[in-house]
Design a protein around this motif. Structure first.
Motif, PDB file in Angstrom:
ATOM      1  N   LYS A 263       0.843  -1.203   0.000  1.00 16.27           N
ATOM      2  CA  LYS A 263       0.000   0.000   0.000  1.00 16.27           C
ATOM      3  C   LYS A 263       0.880   1.257   0.000  1.00 16.27           C
ATOM      4  O   LYS A 263       0.616   2.205  -0.737  1.00 16.27           O
ATOM      5  N   LEU A 264       1.928   1.228   0.796  1.00 18.27           N
ATOM      6  CA  LEU A 264       2.852   2.353   0.849  1.00 18.27           C
ATOM      7  C   LEU A 264       3.570   2.510  -0.493  1.00 18.27           C
ATOM      8  O   LEU A 264       3.719   3.625  -0.999  1.00 18.27           O
ATOM      9  N   GLN A 265       3.956   1.404  -1.086  1.00 17.27           N
ATOM     10  CA  GLN A 265       4.616   1.432  -2.383  1.00 17.27           C
ATOM     11  C   GLN A 265       3.671   2.005  -3.443  1.00 17.27           C
ATOM     12  O   GLN A 265       4.088   2.790  -4.294  1.00 17.27           O
ATOM     13  N   GLY A 266       2.408   1.639  -3.374  1.00 17.22           N
ATOM     14  CA  GLY A 266       1.425   2.163  -4.313  1.00 17.22           C
ATOM     15  C   GLY A 266       1.255   3.668  -4.191  1.00 17.22           C
ATOM     16  O   GLY A 266       1.155   4.376  -5.198  1.00 17.22           O
ATOM     17  N   SER A 267       1.240   4.169  -2.971  1.00 23.02           N
ATOM     18  CA  SER A 267       1.114   5.615  -2.742  1.00 23.02           C
ATOM     19  C   SER A 267       2.325   6.362  -3.304  1.00 23.02           C
ATOM     20  O   SER A 267       2.183   7.402  -3.941  1.00 23.02           O
ATOM     21  N   MET A 268       3.494   5.791  -3.062  1.00 19.60           N
ATOM     22  CA  MET A 268       4.705   6.425  -3.569  1.00 19.60           C
ATOM     23  C   MET A 268       4.745   6.350  -5.099  1.00 19.60           C
ATOM     24  O   MET A 268       5.127   7.312  -5.759  1.00 19.60           O
ATOM     25  N   ALA A 269       4.338   5.222  -5.656  1.00 18.72           N
ATOM     26  CA  ALA A 269       4.343   5.052  -7.107  1.00 18.72           C
ATOM     27  C   ALA A 269       3.401   6.056  -7.766  1.00 18.72           C
ATOM     28  O   ALA A 269       3.697   6.582  -8.843  1.00 18.72           O
ATOM     29  N   LEU A 270       2.295   6.335  -7.130  1.00 17.56           N
ATOM     30  CA  LEU A 270       1.344   7.317  -7.664  1.00 17.56           C
ATOM     31  C   LEU A 270       1.983   8.705  -7.710  1.00 17.56           C
ATOM     32  O   LEU A 270       1.873   9.416  -8.707  1.00 17.56           O
ATOM     33  N   ALA A 271       2.664   9.076  -6.643  1.00 18.93           N
ATOM     34  CA  ALA A 271       3.344  10.377  -6.614  1.00 18.93           C
ATOM     35  C   ALA A 271       4.495  10.423  -7.619  1.00 18.93           C
ATOM     36  O   ALA A 271       4.782  11.474  -8.196  1.00 18.93           O
TER      37      ALA A 271
END
Length: 156
Positions: free
Chosen positions: A65-73
């Motif tokens: 989930k954290l990786q997904g948030s960072m990937a979005l940014a």
């Protein structure tokens, strides 16, 4: 290890390599049934704290989930997957070193912003605009000024 292509459990390790920090092992595997190759990563399982959300609910830490948030940014930004993984590793190391059983989600947001600021200024602004919920242009401008390099004297 199950083959991701045919689900066979008959796989063999073809090559193993540790990363530079020595905390992850990358393994190339070959499926004996379909003969396809795939990569797995092995890392120590850490006891990470529960995340206390703003509404008071608690959830387990979720790297994906954290990786997904960072990937979005970081979407469409020139940042390597290895750099993102390194940032996630540093965040997890910090969470473990705190020794807390629970941590507010806001603290994780601050850790993410610190890592994004090092990786990519545009991604930092993207994440901060959502995370800090900017109310007006002045708040947005302040965040941009925060990441801009100080002016250099002429000729230097």
């Amino acid at each position: 290890m199950k083959c991701p292509f045919c689900a066979s459990t008959d796989t063999q390790v073809v090559d193993s390599r540790g990363n530079e920090e020595g905390d992850t092992i990358r393994r190339r595997r070959r499926c004996a049934d379909c003969d396809k190759r795939f990569t797995t990563y092995e890392r120590a399982e850490l006891q990470l704290p529960q995340i206390v959300k703003k509404n008071g609910s608690r959830v387990a830490y979720d790297r994906a989930k954290l990786q997904g948030s960072m990937a979005l940014a970081l979407r469409k930004r020139p940042v390597s997957t290895e750099s993102i993984d390194g940032a996630l590793d540093r965040i997890e190391e910090k969470l473990v070193s705190l020794g807390e059983r629970e941590i507010p989600s806001g603290r994780i947001g601050e850790l993410v912003m610190r890592e994004l600021k090092k990786l990519d200024k545009v991604a930092y602004i993207r994440f901060a605009s959502v995370y800090r919920n900017f109310e007006d242009v002045d708040e947005f401008s302040e965040a941009i000024r925060e990441v801009q390099a100080p002016p250099r004297p002429n000729g230097v």
